[in-house]
Design an enzyme around this catalytic site. Structure first.
Site, PDB file in Angstrom:
ATOM      1  N   ARG A  35      48.758  48.347  60.412  1.00  0.00           N
ATOM      2  CA  ARG A  35      49.563  48.962  61.444  1.00  0.00           C
ATOM      3  C   ARG A  35      49.296  48.886  62.638  1.00  0.00           C
ATOM      4  O   ARG A  35      49.147  49.691  63.442  1.00  0.00           O
ATOM      5  CB  ARG A  35      49.559  50.353  60.823  1.00  0.00           C
ATOM      6  CG  ARG A  35      50.802  50.949  61.127  1.00  0.00           C
ATOM      7  CD  ARG A  35      50.981  52.502  60.624  1.00  0.00           C
ATOM      8  NE  ARG A  35      51.291  52.352  59.009  1.00  0.00           N
ATOM      9  CZ  ARG A  35      50.935  53.140  58.170  1.00  0.00           C
ATOM     10  NH1 ARG A  35      49.996  53.976  58.361  1.00  0.00           N
ATOM     11  NH2 ARG A  35      51.066  52.833  56.987  1.00  0.00           N
ATOM     12  N   ASP A  40      47.357  42.267  53.765  1.00  0.00           N
ATOM     13  CA  ASP A  40      48.681  41.927  54.701  1.00  0.00           C
ATOM     14  C   ASP A  40      48.717  41.052  55.817  1.00  0.00           C
ATOM     15  O   ASP A  40      47.491  40.913  56.402  1.00  0.00           O
ATOM     16  CB  ASP A  40      49.422  43.283  55.115  1.00  0.00           C
ATOM     17  CG  ASP A  40      49.786  44.258  54.182  1.00  0.00           C
ATOM     18  OD1 ASP A  40      50.030  43.831  53.000  1.00  0.00           O
ATOM     19  OD2 ASP A  40      49.496  45.386  54.287  1.00  0.00           O
ATOM     20  N   CYS A  88      43.534  45.790  59.912  1.00  0.00           N
ATOM     21  CA  CYS A  88      44.771  46.826  59.635  1.00  0.00           C
ATOM     22  C   CYS A  88      46.011  46.037  59.556  1.00  0.00           C
ATOM     23  O   CYS A  88      46.259  45.336  60.349  1.00  0.00           O
ATOM     24  CB  CYS A  88      44.415  47.688  61.061  1.00  0.00           C
ATOM     25  SG  CYS A  88      45.706  48.957  61.026  1.00  0.00           S
ATOM     26  N   ARG A 139      60.412  54.541  53.169  1.00  0.00           N
ATOM     27  CA  ARG A 139      60.872  53.505  52.378  1.00  0.00           C
ATOM     28  C   ARG A 139      61.358  53.804  50.720  1.00  0.00           C
ATOM     29  O   ARG A 139      61.904  52.983  50.411  1.00  0.00           O
ATOM     30  CB  ARG A 139      59.597  52.502  52.310  1.00  0.00           C
ATOM     31  CG  ARG A 139      59.559  51.148  51.486  1.00  0.00           C
ATOM     32  CD  ARG A 139      60.323  50.085  52.190  1.00  0.00           C
ATOM     33  NE  ARG A 139      60.598  48.949  51.376  1.00  0.00           N
ATOM     34  CZ  ARG A 139      61.784  48.703  50.489  1.00  0.00           C
ATOM     35  NH1 ARG A 139      62.386  49.849  50.283  1.00  0.00           N
ATOM     36  NH2 ARG A 139      62.003  47.854  49.940  1.00  0.00           N
ATOM     37  N   TYR A 140      60.450  54.558  50.366  1.00  0.00           N
ATOM     38  CA  TYR A 140      60.966  55.086  48.792  1.00  0.00           C
ATOM     39  C   TYR A 140      61.470  56.412  48.837  1.00  0.00           C
ATOM     40  O   TYR A 140      61.178  57.207  49.700  1.00  0.00           O
ATOM     41  CB  TYR A 140      59.710  55.198  47.978  1.00  0.00           C
ATOM     42  CG  TYR A 140      58.932  53.948  48.071  1.00  0.00           C
ATOM     43  CD1 TYR A 140      59.187  52.780  47.210  1.00  0.00           C
ATOM     44  CD2 TYR A 140      57.776  53.399  48.823  1.00  0.00           C
ATOM     45  CE1 TYR A 140      58.546  51.478  47.050  1.00  0.00           C
ATOM     46  CE2 TYR A 140      56.911  52.283  48.877  1.00  0.00           C
ATOM     47  CZ  TYR A 140      57.572  51.322  48.075  1.00  0.00           C
ATOM     48  OH  TYR A 140      56.852  50.263  48.101  1.00  0.00           O
ATOM     49  N   LYS A 142      56.076  47.462  47.366  1.00  0.00           N
ATOM     50  CA  LYS A 142      55.095  47.082  46.327  1.00  0.00           C
ATOM     51  C   LYS A 142      55.375  46.174  45.630  1.00  0.00           C
ATOM     52  O   LYS A 142      56.372  46.380  44.836  1.00  0.00           O
ATOM     53  CB  LYS A 142      54.208  47.980  46.197  1.00  0.00           C
ATOM     54  CG  LYS A 142      53.296  48.937  46.973  1.00  0.00           C
ATOM     55  CD  LYS A 142      52.296  49.866  46.560  1.00  0.00           C
ATOM     56  CE  LYS A 142      51.682  50.650  47.574  1.00  0.00           C
ATOM     57  NZ  LYS A 142      52.808  51.041  48.288  1.00  0.00           N
ATOM     58  N   ARG A 162      59.393  59.939  48.697  1.00  0.00           N
ATOM     59  CA  ARG A 162      58.130  60.141  49.498  1.00  0.00           C
ATOM     60  C   ARG A 162      58.148  59.429  51.033  1.00  0.00           C
ATOM     61  O   ARG A 162      58.911  58.443  51.182  1.00  0.00           O
ATOM     62  CB  ARG A 162      57.061  59.718  48.689  1.00  0.00           C
ATOM     63  CG  ARG A 162      57.181  58.075  48.706  1.00  0.00           C
ATOM     64  CD  ARG A 162      55.923  58.025  47.389  1.00  0.00           C
ATOM     65  NE  ARG A 162      55.873  56.587  46.950  1.00  0.00           N
ATOM     66  CZ  ARG A 162      56.628  55.941  45.902  1.00  0.00           C
ATOM     67  NH1 ARG A 162      57.623  56.491  45.461  1.00  0.00           N
ATOM     68  NH2 ARG A 162      56.363  54.571  45.587  1.00  0.00           N
ATOM     69  N   CYS A 204      39.818  48.788  61.947  1.00  0.00           N
ATOM     70  CA  CYS A 204      39.416  47.704  61.082  1.00  0.00           C
ATOM     71  C   CYS A 204      40.101  46.657  61.290  1.00  0.00           C
ATOM     72  O   CYS A 204      41.358  46.474  61.714  1.00  0.00           O
ATOM     73  CB  CYS A 204      39.866  48.300  59.669  1.00  0.00           C
ATOM     74  SG  CYS A 204      39.515  50.206  59.374  1.00  0.00           S
ATOM     75  N   CYS A 252      42.165  56.197  65.028  1.00  0.00           N
ATOM     76  CA  CYS A 252      41.059  55.994  64.042  1.00  0.00           C
ATOM     77  C   CYS A 252      39.801  55.920  64.878  1.00  0.00           C
ATOM     78  O   CYS A 252      39.646  55.703  65.812  1.00  0.00           O
ATOM     79  CB  CYS A 252      41.361  54.493  63.359  1.00  0.00           C
ATOM     80  SG  CYS A 252      43.085  54.291  62.980  1.00  0.00           S
ATOM     81  N   ASP A 259      52.123  43.974  49.053  1.00  0.00           N
ATOM     82  CA  ASP A 259      53.286  44.514  49.940  1.00  0.00           C
ATOM     83  C   ASP A 259      54.120  43.477  50.355  1.00  0.00           C
ATOM     84  O   ASP A 259      53.577  42.523  50.914  1.00  0.00           O
ATOM     85  CB  ASP A 259      52.776  45.300  51.102  1.00  0.00           C
ATOM     86  CG  ASP A 259      52.595  47.001  50.796  1.00  0.00           C
ATOM     87  OD1 ASP A 259      53.791  47.519  50.363  1.00  0.00           O
ATOM     88  OD2 ASP A 259      51.538  47.391  50.573  1.00  0.00           O
TER      89      ASP A 259
END
Ligand code: SF4
Length: 395
Positions: A135, A294, A133, A113-114, A338, A117, A130, A126, A331
């Site tokens: 994702r 999100d 989440c 995205r950037y 962000k 990185r 959570c 996981c 986001d």
């Protein structure tokens, strides 16, 4: 000064050696209603969520995190791991992929995205799923370690893009991988000359702190600089076990930064955020981001409003040192990246004269010098110098 952080009690019928073994914790994860009923008395809404079944995001917790949630009188941690009937309802905004990650993935396990990185999704597993989440479009499909061809493609992508300086290992949770897998990933990334920084995003220090072994720390140290991005959301998660895990990292020179999410009815209170961040800084962990949750599927009841988050941040400004202050960030949905959310302290502006009011009501003006007096330092090829320094050459 030495604080005693409370320890999590293991069930009587579990041997201490098992309880303290992270692979035992993963093998004995609670995954269904029957498992959860061994620790929790389920409410009607929770039972409906389990029975509602298929539409729900995966369900899993380590016995350690379940025991921690079970003893939490505020029920805050329980809401992070426990499915709820509200996950099945229509929300105001429900996105399967709120960050638009599936659009920004040039290779199956890379999100770019950037420019400098990438995220490298090394596993989709996981140890705790959570409920908030982001994702959900990816995690919990139980593919475990990335497939060989996708791994090769991902490395090839990173290798062929010299502008990438930082790789963030994510998933899923990279620390659910065994040491040998992790060592291989880190060694392969370190063999790419332009990679400067490796970050590992993990909830394991929170939900399975026994994962942080001396061996793991040695591996991370060997491939330095590696930053550990922890995800403590609540002061109750800072137990004696979690503190031991954190100290293993920081005592070995592995920087730890914390990213948290503001969650409705769980941690959206300034006093609670202060308590969390003061403890983290004391433990040498830098509170880094405080994210707006999100709008991923089934999370409406866990999201707070932007107004509420800004109020919290404004309150924090007056009470926390810069060291303990996280960046409040949102986001932008669909892959906008962000944006910082900053409480507005400016009251007015008249040309170069700006009027501000501080957190405690003190008002004053700041007058900028005239535009024509602003100078820039002489251009110098710092980037080139840095490239040469990395190669061990003096300029
Ligand atoms: S550990 Fe991270 S990726 Fe895994 S379920 Fe929790 S928030 Fe999602």
């Amino acid at each position: 000064m030495k604080f005693e952080f409370p320890s999590v009690q293991k069930p009587e019928d579990v041997a201490i050696a098992d309880w303290n073994n992270w692979t035992w914790q993963l093998r004995h994860a609670l995954k269904n209603q029957k498992d959860f009923e061994t620790v929790f008395q389920l409410t009607e809404a929770e039972r409906i969520a389990f029975e509602g079944g298929k539409e729900l995001f995966n369900i899993r917790t380590t016995p350690y995190y379940a025991a921690l949630a079970g003893r939490d009188a505020t029920q805050s941690i329980r809401q992070i791991l426990m499915p709820h009937q509200k996950e099945l309802s229509e929300g105001s905004q429900q996105m399967l992929d709120p960050l638009g990650e599936r659009v920004n993935n040039p290779s199956p396990r890379i999100i770019h995205r950037y420019s400098d990185r990438v995220l490298f999704l090394v596993t989709d597993i996981c140890s705790v799923y959570c409920r908030f989440c982001t994702r959900k479009h990816f995690t919990g499909q139980e593919q475990a370690f990335i497939k060989a061809d996708e791994y090769t493609q991902a490395l090839q992508y990173i290798r062929s893009h010299p502008g990438i300086r930082e790789v963030i290992l994510s998933g899923g949770d990279p620390l659910t991988l065994g040491d040998s897998h992790l060592e291989r990933v880190l060694a392969d990334l370190r063999s790419i000359e332009h990679i400067e920084i490796i970050r590992i995003g993990s909830r394991m220090p929170v939900v399975c702190p026994m994962r942080v072994t001396e061996d793991l720390v040695k591996i991370l140290r060997k491939h330095k600089p590696v930053y550990l991005m922890s995800h403590f959301n609540h002061p109750g998660e800072l137990t004696a076990e979690a503190v031991t895990a954190i100290e293993k990292f920081v005592d070995s020179g592995i920087p730890v930064m914390n990213q948290m999410v503001l969650l409705n009815g769980i941690n959206n209170h300034p006093a609670l955020i202060q308590a969390l961040n003061r403890r983290l800084v004391y433990l040498r962990v830098k509170p880094y981001y405080m994210f707006q949750c999100d709008p991923s599927l089934g999370t409406d009841h866990l999201r707070t409003s932007v107004e509420d988050s800004l109020e919290i941040q404004k309150e924090l400004w007056g009470h926390l040192s810069g060291l303990a202050m996280p960046n409040l960030s949102l986001d932008i949905p669909s892959g906008g990246g962000k944006t910082y959310l900053v409480p507005n302290f400016q009251v007015s502006q008249d040309g170069p004269v700006r009027r501000y009011v501080g957190w405690d009501g003190v008002e004053a003006e700041y007058v900028s010098p005239p535009a024509e007096s602003i100078r820039k330092p002489e251009a110098y090829p710092y980037d080139l110098e840095w490239e040469q320094l990395k190669k061990g050459k003096q300029t």
